[in-house]
Design a protein around this motif. Structure first.
Motif, PDB file in Angstrom:
ATOM      1  N   UNK A  33       0.683  -1.179   0.134  1.00 35.80           N
ATOM      2  CA  UNK A  33       0.182  -0.069  -0.115  1.00 35.80           C
ATOM      3  C   UNK A  33       1.098   1.221   0.007  1.00 35.80           C
ATOM      4  N   UNK A  34       1.914   1.167  -1.068  1.00 39.94           N
ATOM      5  CA  UNK A  34       2.981   2.384  -0.886  1.00 39.94           C
ATOM      6  C   UNK A  34       2.699   3.374  -1.736  1.00 39.94           C
ATOM      7  N   UNK A  35       1.410   3.666  -2.353  1.00 38.93           N
ATOM      8  CA  UNK A  35       0.854   4.465  -3.473  1.00 38.93           C
ATOM      9  C   UNK A  35       1.475   6.064  -2.852  1.00 38.93           C
ATOM     10  N   UNK A  36       1.336   6.130  -1.517  1.00 39.82           N
ATOM     11  CA  UNK A  36       1.778   7.548  -1.163  1.00 39.82           C
ATOM     12  C   UNK A  36       3.227   7.950  -1.446  1.00 39.82           C
ATOM     13  N   UNK A  37       3.962   7.081  -1.468  1.00 46.36           N
ATOM     14  CA  UNK A  37       5.506   7.499  -1.711  1.00 46.36           C
ATOM     15  C   UNK A  37       5.883   7.251  -3.188  1.00 46.36           C
ATOM     16  N   UNK A  38       4.849   6.945  -3.922  1.00 42.86           N
ATOM     17  CA  UNK A  38       5.085   6.290  -5.354  1.00 42.86           C
ATOM     18  C   UNK A  38       5.987   5.366  -5.781  1.00 42.86           C
ATOM     19  N   UNK A  39       6.176   4.381  -4.703  1.00 42.59           N
ATOM     20  CA  UNK A  39       6.964   3.521  -5.087  1.00 42.59           C
ATOM     21  C   UNK A  39       6.076   2.112  -4.907  1.00 42.59           C
ATOM     22  N   UNK A  40       6.285   1.121  -6.224  1.00 43.39           N
ATOM     23  CA  UNK A  40       5.429  -0.060  -6.163  1.00 43.39           C
ATOM     24  C   UNK A  40       6.439  -1.136  -6.491  1.00 43.39           C
ATOM     25  N   UNK A 171      -3.275  10.340 -16.263  1.00 44.92           N
ATOM     26  CA  UNK A 171      -2.305   9.662 -17.033  1.00 44.92           C
ATOM     27  C   UNK A 171      -1.302   8.954 -16.161  1.00 44.92           C
ATOM     28  N   UNK A 172      -0.722   9.750 -15.171  1.00 46.60           N
ATOM     29  CA  UNK A 172       0.289   9.064 -14.285  1.00 46.60           C
ATOM     30  C   UNK A 172      -0.443   8.316 -13.325  1.00 46.60           C
ATOM     31  N   UNK A 173      -1.449   8.428 -12.908  1.00 44.35           N
ATOM     32  CA  UNK A 173      -2.234   7.725 -12.021  1.00 44.35           C
ATOM     33  C   UNK A 173      -2.925   6.426 -12.473  1.00 44.35           C
ATOM     34  N   UNK A 174      -3.111   6.297 -14.007  1.00 41.64           N
ATOM     35  CA  UNK A 174      -3.587   5.126 -14.528  1.00 41.64           C
ATOM     36  C   UNK A 174      -2.189   4.274 -14.504  1.00 41.64           C
ATOM     37  N   UNK A 175      -1.168   4.706 -14.779  1.00 44.47           N
ATOM     38  CA  UNK A 175      -0.039   3.904 -15.063  1.00 44.47           C
ATOM     39  C   UNK A 175       0.355   3.092 -13.586  1.00 44.47           C
TER      40      UNK A 175
END
Length: 181
Positions: A33-40, A171-175
């Motif tokens: 659940x690391x969407x907040x720091x943009x790391x997946x 766009x960024x969110x979709x990726x």
């Protein structure tokens, strides 16, 4: 040859496949659940220059359509040659080229939906999908992920690239979302 020796290659392949699956599950951010720091997983969404370090065979597992199968090594090579994360490139091709099913992907080898004002058809044509992957990675690195790039958005992340790459704010969110599925 005893039974133990004949089972070793099968066991080795099983372990290898399990390791690849583990890498991909990690890469896709399953359970994260690391969407907040943009790391997946191993995509650093705040710096698309950070390599995935996945092999072509491992990247093949992310190519979900028959139209994209066999291109894993091309994505890995583009990452090595141009310093753009291969997983990002795959998700970009999946989004922009409808998983390789778009007319442009099929008829123009244009995996990313890139336009070309000099071409009477309006879209860029490549001789192969591998060439498309290579050229797009090279252009993204030069124009979007370099401080002196023509379309540099103030940083090296997907949200920075979104400022100049695509008119949609989503766009960024979709990726990023795509990488979690």
């Amino acid at each position: 040859m005893n039974k133990m020796n004949t089972k070793r290659p099968v066991l080795a392949r099983l372990i290898s496949n399990l390791l690849i699956a583990t890498v991909i599950v990690t890469a896709l951010g399953v359970g994260s659940s690391s969407y907040a720091n943009q790391r997946v997983g191993i995509i650093d969404w705040s710096d698309l220059r950070v390599p995935s370090n996945l092999t072509g065979d491992q990247l093949e597992l992310l190519l979900i359509s028959d139209e994209m199968k066999g291109l894993g090594e091309a994505f890995a090579k583009a990452e090595r040659d141009h310093g753009v994360n291969a997983m990002f490139l795959i998700f970009l091709a999946r989004l922009e080229g409808n998983n390789g099913k778009s007319g442009l992907s099929k008829d123009y080898n244009n995996m990313f939906g890139w336009t070309d004002s000099k071409d009477p058809r309006g879209f860029r044509y490549w001789n192969s999908k591998e060439q498309s992957i290579n050229d797009v990675a090279k252009s993204i690195r030069k124009n979007y992920l370099s401080e002196d790039g023509k379309f540099y958005g103030g940083g090296f992340g997907v949200k920075d690239m979104n400022k100049k790459y695509c008119t949609s704010d989503e766009w960024a969110g979709k990726l990023i979302s795509m990488s979690k599925k």
